[in-house]
Scaffold this motif. Sequence first.
Motif, PDB file in Angstrom:
ATOM      1  N   ARG A 109     -12.745  37.114  17.919  1.00  0.00           N
ATOM      2  CA  ARG A 109     -13.257  36.023  17.076  1.00  0.00           C
ATOM      3  C   ARG A 109     -14.740  35.811  17.361  1.00  0.00           C
ATOM      4  O   ARG A 109     -15.159  35.759  18.513  1.00  0.00           O
ATOM      5  CB  ARG A 109     -12.477  34.760  17.412  1.00  0.00           C
ATOM      6  N   MET A 126     -18.217  33.858  17.845  1.00  0.00           N
ATOM      7  CA  MET A 126     -18.327  32.622  18.632  1.00  0.00           C
ATOM      8  C   MET A 126     -18.585  31.393  17.776  1.00  0.00           C
ATOM      9  O   MET A 126     -18.452  30.275  18.238  1.00  0.00           O
ATOM     10  CB  MET A 126     -19.339  32.775  19.749  1.00  0.00           C
ATOM     11  N   SER A 127     -18.946  31.616  16.519  1.00  0.00           N
ATOM     12  CA  SER A 127     -19.009  30.451  15.633  1.00  0.00           C
ATOM     13  C   SER A 127     -18.212  30.700  14.376  1.00  0.00           C
ATOM     14  O   SER A 127     -18.558  30.212  13.313  1.00  0.00           O
ATOM     15  CB  SER A 127     -20.457  30.125  15.290  1.00  0.00           C
ATOM     16  N   SER A 128     -17.127  31.419  14.523  1.00  0.00           N
ATOM     17  CA  SER A 128     -16.295  31.712  13.362  1.00  0.00           C
ATOM     18  C   SER A 128     -15.038  30.860  13.359  1.00  0.00           C
ATOM     19  O   SER A 128     -14.436  30.634  14.405  1.00  0.00           O
ATOM     20  CB  SER A 128     -15.876  33.193  13.365  1.00  0.00           C
ATOM     21  N   THR A 129     -14.652  30.428  12.189  1.00  0.00           N
ATOM     22  CA  THR A 129     -13.389  29.728  12.063  1.00  0.00           C
ATOM     23  C   THR A 129     -12.245  30.744  12.140  1.00  0.00           C
ATOM     24  O   THR A 129     -12.452  31.949  11.975  1.00  0.00           O
ATOM     25  CB  THR A 129     -13.296  29.003  10.708  1.00  0.00           C
ATOM     26  N   ILE A 130     -11.063  30.231  12.354  1.00  0.00           N
ATOM     27  CA  ILE A 130      -9.890  31.093  12.388  1.00  0.00           C
ATOM     28  C   ILE A 130      -9.731  31.778  11.031  1.00  0.00           C
ATOM     29  O   ILE A 130      -9.415  32.966  10.944  1.00  0.00           O
ATOM     30  CB  ILE A 130      -8.627  30.269  12.732  1.00  0.00           C
ATOM     31  N   GLU A 134     -12.038  32.608   8.973  1.00  0.00           N
ATOM     32  CA  GLU A 134     -13.009  33.695   8.848  1.00  0.00           C
ATOM     33  C   GLU A 134     -12.575  34.928   9.640  1.00  0.00           C
ATOM     34  O   GLU A 134     -12.814  36.056   9.242  1.00  0.00           O
ATOM     35  CB  GLU A 134     -14.389  33.225   9.310  1.00  0.00           C
ATOM     36  N   MET A 158     -10.160  36.655   7.500  1.00  0.00           N
ATOM     37  CA  MET A 158     -10.833  37.379   6.421  1.00  0.00           C
ATOM     38  C   MET A 158     -11.467  38.658   6.967  1.00  0.00           C
ATOM     39  O   MET A 158     -11.482  39.692   6.293  1.00  0.00           O
ATOM     40  CB  MET A 158     -11.880  36.498   5.758  1.00  0.00           C
ATOM     41  N   ILE A 170     -15.183  29.421  21.361  1.00  0.00           N
ATOM     42  CA  ILE A 170     -16.188  29.162  20.328  1.00  0.00           C
ATOM     43  C   ILE A 170     -17.329  28.363  20.932  1.00  0.00           C
ATOM     44  O   ILE A 170     -17.199  27.768  22.006  1.00  0.00           O
ATOM     45  CB  ILE A 170     -15.590  28.411  19.116  1.00  0.00           C
ATOM     46  N   ARG A 171     -18.426  28.362  20.240  1.00  0.00           N
ATOM     47  CA  ARG A 171     -19.616  27.697  20.747  1.00  0.00           C
ATOM     48  C   ARG A 171     -19.578  26.206  20.413  1.00  0.00           C
ATOM     49  O   ARG A 171     -19.428  25.846  19.251  1.00  0.00           O
ATOM     50  CB  ARG A 171     -20.839  28.328  20.090  1.00  0.00           C
ATOM     51  N   ASP A 210     -10.313  27.996  22.374  1.00  0.00           N
ATOM     52  CA  ASP A 210      -9.596  27.244  21.342  1.00  0.00           C
ATOM     53  C   ASP A 210      -8.146  27.722  21.315  1.00  0.00           C
ATOM     54  O   ASP A 210      -7.766  28.539  20.487  1.00  0.00           O
ATOM     55  CB  ASP A 210     -10.293  27.486  19.998  1.00  0.00           C
ATOM     56  N   TYR A 227      -1.788  28.307  15.490  1.00  0.00           N
ATOM     57  CA  TYR A 227      -2.228  28.191  14.098  1.00  0.00           C
ATOM     58  C   TYR A 227      -2.247  29.576  13.437  1.00  0.00           C
ATOM     59  O   TYR A 227      -1.719  29.763  12.341  1.00  0.00           O
ATOM     60  CB  TYR A 227      -3.609  27.538  14.034  1.00  0.00           C
TER      61      TYR A 227
END
Lengths: 337, 337, 337, 337
Positions: free
Chosen positions: C208, C210-214, C216, C219, C239-240, C251, C257
């Motif tokens: 993942r 470091m500033s990506s949503t789950i 994203e 995707m 994450i940051r 996270d 999730y």
Amino acid sequence: MVIVMKEGVSQQEIDFVIEKLHSVGAEAHVSQGEFMTVIGAIGDRENLLQLPFEAYPGVSKVIPVMKAYKMVSREFKPELTSIRVGAVTVGPKTFTIIAGPCSVESEEQVLMAARAARAAGATLFRGGAFKPRTNPYAFQGLGEEGLAILATAREETGLPIVTEVLDVRDIELVYRYADVLQVGARNMQNFLLLKELGFVDKPVLLKRGMSSTIEEMLMAAEYIAKEGNGDIILCERGIRTFETATRNTLDLSAVPYAREMTHLPIIVDPSHATGRRDLIQPLCRASLAVGADGVMVEIHPNPSEALCDGPQSLPLEDFKLLVEDLRPLAEFFKREI
Amino acid sequence: MVIVMKEGVSQQEIDFVIEKLHSVGAEAHVSQGEFMTVIGAIGDRENLLQLPFEAYPGVSKVIPVMKAYKMVSREFKPELTSIRVGAVTVGPKTFTIIAGPCSVESEEQVLMAARAARAAGATLFRGGAFKPRTNPYAFQGLGEEGLAILATAREETGLPIVTEVLDVRDIELVYRYADVLQVGARNMQNFLLLKELGFVDKPVLLKRGMSSTIEEMLMAAEYIAKEGNGDIILCERGIRTFETATRNTLDLSAVPYAREMTHLPIIVDPSHATGRRDLIQPLCRASLAVGADGVMVEIHPNPSEALCDGPQSLPLEDFKLLVEDLRPLAEFFKREI
Amino acid sequence: MVIVMKEGVSQQEIDFVIEKLHSVGAEAHVSQGEFMTVIGAIGDRENLLQLPFEAYPGVSKVIPVMKAYKMVSREFKPELTSIRVGAVTVGPKTFTIIAGPCSVESEEQVLMAARAARAAGATLFRGGAFKPRTNPYAFQGLGEEGLAILATAREETGLPIVTEVLDVRDIELVYRYADVLQVGARNMQNFLLLKELGFVDKPVLLKRGMSSTIEEMLMAAEYIAKEGNGDIILCERGIRTFETATRNTLDLSAVPYAREMTHLPIIVDPSHATGRRDLIQPLCRASLAVGADGVMVEIHPNPSEALCDGPQSLPLEDFKLLVEDLRPLAEFFKREI
Amino acid sequence: MVIVMKEGVSQQEIDFVIEKLHSVGAEAHVSQGEFMTVIGAIGDRENLLQLPFEAYPGVSKVIPVMKAYKMVSREFKPELTSIRVGAVTVGPKTFTIIAGPCSVESEEQVLMAARAARAAGATLFRGGAFKPRTNPYAFQGLGEEGLAILATAREETGLPIVTEVLDVRDIELVYRYADVLQVGARNMQNFLLLKELGFVDKPVLLKRGMSSTIEEMLMAAEYIAKEGNGDIILCERGIRTFETATRNTLDLSAVPYAREMTHLPIIVDPSHATGRRDLIQPLCRASLAVGADGVMVEIHPNPSEALCDGPQSLPLEDFKLLVEDLRPLAEFFKREI
């Protein structure tokens, strides 16, 4: 309000939502597709907000379409609000410069700062008598003695006083001395304090919480406004992010965004936002250019001796240069300093 | 404290810092190199914290080496603290399950929830009589009537009560009814409230602010402890990030990290952290495994009718299953539920 | 897709949206109320995604209701995916422990680590031959020489190799040596690299950003899957956020999730997430308890000499203790290590 | 570099650190106090960066004092850099306006936009032929055909072209058509791409990563500069935060902060930062006032038909008004548009 139902939702679940909407006098518009069902809810905002849609069976998510604030919104009052503080007006035609030390330390310090603020062209004077400090062992302010010193400064310079009230129990006390009561970032969601300030007949300066959205700031302002006090000055002061070069990240987009959403004046505090003296001047310029109604700047006769926030405080002579620098730009934007 | 001087710092500036250190009885150890000068400051924490080093000329940055909290630190008290609430112990040997509705809505609702909590195996009961709500038009709690309902539930079930106090003016009132006084996330830095709770002889449950670091939570706890009340239960409840899949981002690393830093018990609130009922069970398991001393879970007899936080509330039967699921895992980790 | 129109939208603007929907074969369900108009759009996902609704006149916001990924979704494939790497299976019945040094430094270092990993019970071995380093002057990896060393380690221990590919030009080279090709956090949105990995017939471990949503991350996985390679292992690695106690904020909610959203296995990397050796054990336990399919842990024969990430690397003997600690917990959760 | 040792550190551990420092030719200055020991390390930056201090026994934390970038720093080159792109200069005396559509869709669209950009007063033209898209099913750009269209636009209008290169394999291709090669936010830490661009003899426009610190952006620029290409234009384009009112949070403080740290020009991209057309004008004004060397603005002949980023694209006539609005302000700040 738009209610998106889960895939495979049953008719019974859809009917339950519709029934709930009817129970508060709202209408339900159902869009049913092969993969998705959506219910548009039309009705009174306050009634709809009482219903816990997301907890209903079959509901996937709820998208609020209406704003959760009313009195502070631009729809409610399209013309921009100007707020009077003594002879000073905070609003679209002025660029209010609020200056002063982070905390009141002594009469001498405050008077020196207030005279310099006045001479340079600040129109309001700030100083903290009650200081919220993260560190329990740091200086917490002089309390009423500090308020009295601020009053002396006002007497001598004529500058109205902005000072923070931390505690509902102190509202009366602060009210006696202050011209504008400030709510600090840590108290932006102290809803009881906000509510009580709604009954006060002096302006409130409401700082954005360091992890609050602009919308939450407007909801906080609504807490004050709905009790009757509409004289609220909003203040953008930076939000908490991963960036450590500055103490917080100043969110200047918040100014034009808030300008569309609310009629209240909005000012910027670059001192707390950045924690760096060297960034104050460019960010004051940017605040003016982006449409803010003023700035709040920390100044100190001797930053090296400041009991609080020395690194971000401007020496008095630098503040003078700052205001001189801003004057022609304010004129450019047709705002009076 | 380590004071890093700017490149090209003058001897006079170095001497100024040294002199200031001496003025509070601290020692200065200067490391001077070709490109960089560093001053190590050795002395009394509280004295050093009074000096605004970063505002001194020639100072580039200040690195705090000592912690800003003392009484809540593990250095101060290496053995872990257990806190008694009636017959219940919160600490390293137990896994405390606090359950109850977000807000007190009616006697019936509370009694149903309390009986179910008791039957399932919760040891403390929670419910809010005063509710801080972002939205000014949302339900704000029943106040004293709500407290009385909680007391009735305690009478019937024997479960001690955890309930939030929002306002310094309400401490006495809440104290009369509650067994544990909760400080909510929005009040974590309401320093006056913290201070007053330091004079109370009942435990305090302190929730982490949604944009507070763990260190700031410990400083907040120190505010309470330094006035004499050492019975503080810390609560991790998620922090604000860019991720929107969950309401907040639960920071489970905070649990073992806090365990090293403080002797206070720390619990986890997965309900507020995620806002999603479906994540409660895995996150309760993870909380146990990561070393938390308990969890706080929202339950409701009828989440679809909840006036607050329905989507994250567990129905009573699901709560029963949750506790059943956690029992063997607690046993595995030699913690008593 | 739900399209919320602005207040005061004109019939012409509504018609324009409806017409656009029809032009891609979608249906429009209009809910028109006193204050608000909402259009529910029902149609083919890919077609709808081509329309720039938010740029249409009168549109206030667009709420995507359908997911932007398909092949990696649980709807597309409800049963959980197990991925074979040599004799190893990553999936719901195992708890895969991937261990190894951050970077390949020498044959001796790698062989020592690999033997220890094997002896302790790790099932996959990791090591970086190409290192993305924020600092341009830091060690960047041994390149192909490093890959050859990893292959030697596999030969000796039998452990399949996980190693990062940084550059599309290196895919062939890395493919020759690796059993699992890792995409690092900084490359999670390097879409060309992802696409090329979609043509590879070996599993991909996707970290993942470091500033990506789950969402994203899912995707990004879809980019790989849609070219034909469905063997993707997701990896949560923090994450940051504003919190600085740990390098990133792990996270763990992302695990359950993601479990609901996708059939792909998901593992956790507590080493990079925290940057702290002392938090590895509790977070490995928590990863197991929260439902992760494995962990990836950095180990080093001599962390004090590591060219990369020493502070978070476990000494080999500590890794042995870690796996011993995790075995009974894995058994508890009926997962094979 | 300042190395803070743990409480209770042993003499042996201190000696180990000192010995390591000596091994790379650095000096060690030890400050030993009652509670704390600190070692100041003085030596060559690149040598010191190789040592994994934080992994040494007894080390608590390491505070980097020297910057990790050199060639892009203001210390290395105090005078500000101006970059020539054809007849255009990007630097402290100009305010460069880069305009163009998010993506190249057709010759007609591009020519319309380029003519309007030219007529309004833009000095560089932008357009994406390769588009990184989070959603795998969204439009990914026209590739070389798009580059050729951009070249046609340059031929007709004389405006040099800025366009993104996504992949090392495409550098040669993009180089043939572009005047400035753009590195997008997602690639800011694609170190191999950066390195290759260091060998190119055309300017690079480097966008800040959405979760990158300013310091990391400068280290990324150093990757390019250290290979020989010093013509780098930095671009602030917003960072990821919890605020959802804007797509990202534009960090305007980054501009004056970067100005102190680096000699490279820095521009601002309000279109991607906010995702909202209505905020472009105030933020362009603020960019100018805060000291940026230019802005990059998305424009489109028909935003409702844009295949990408329509909501934030300005219609051509609005762009004309924008430049007209900025001209007198640029004059005020003595910058040539």
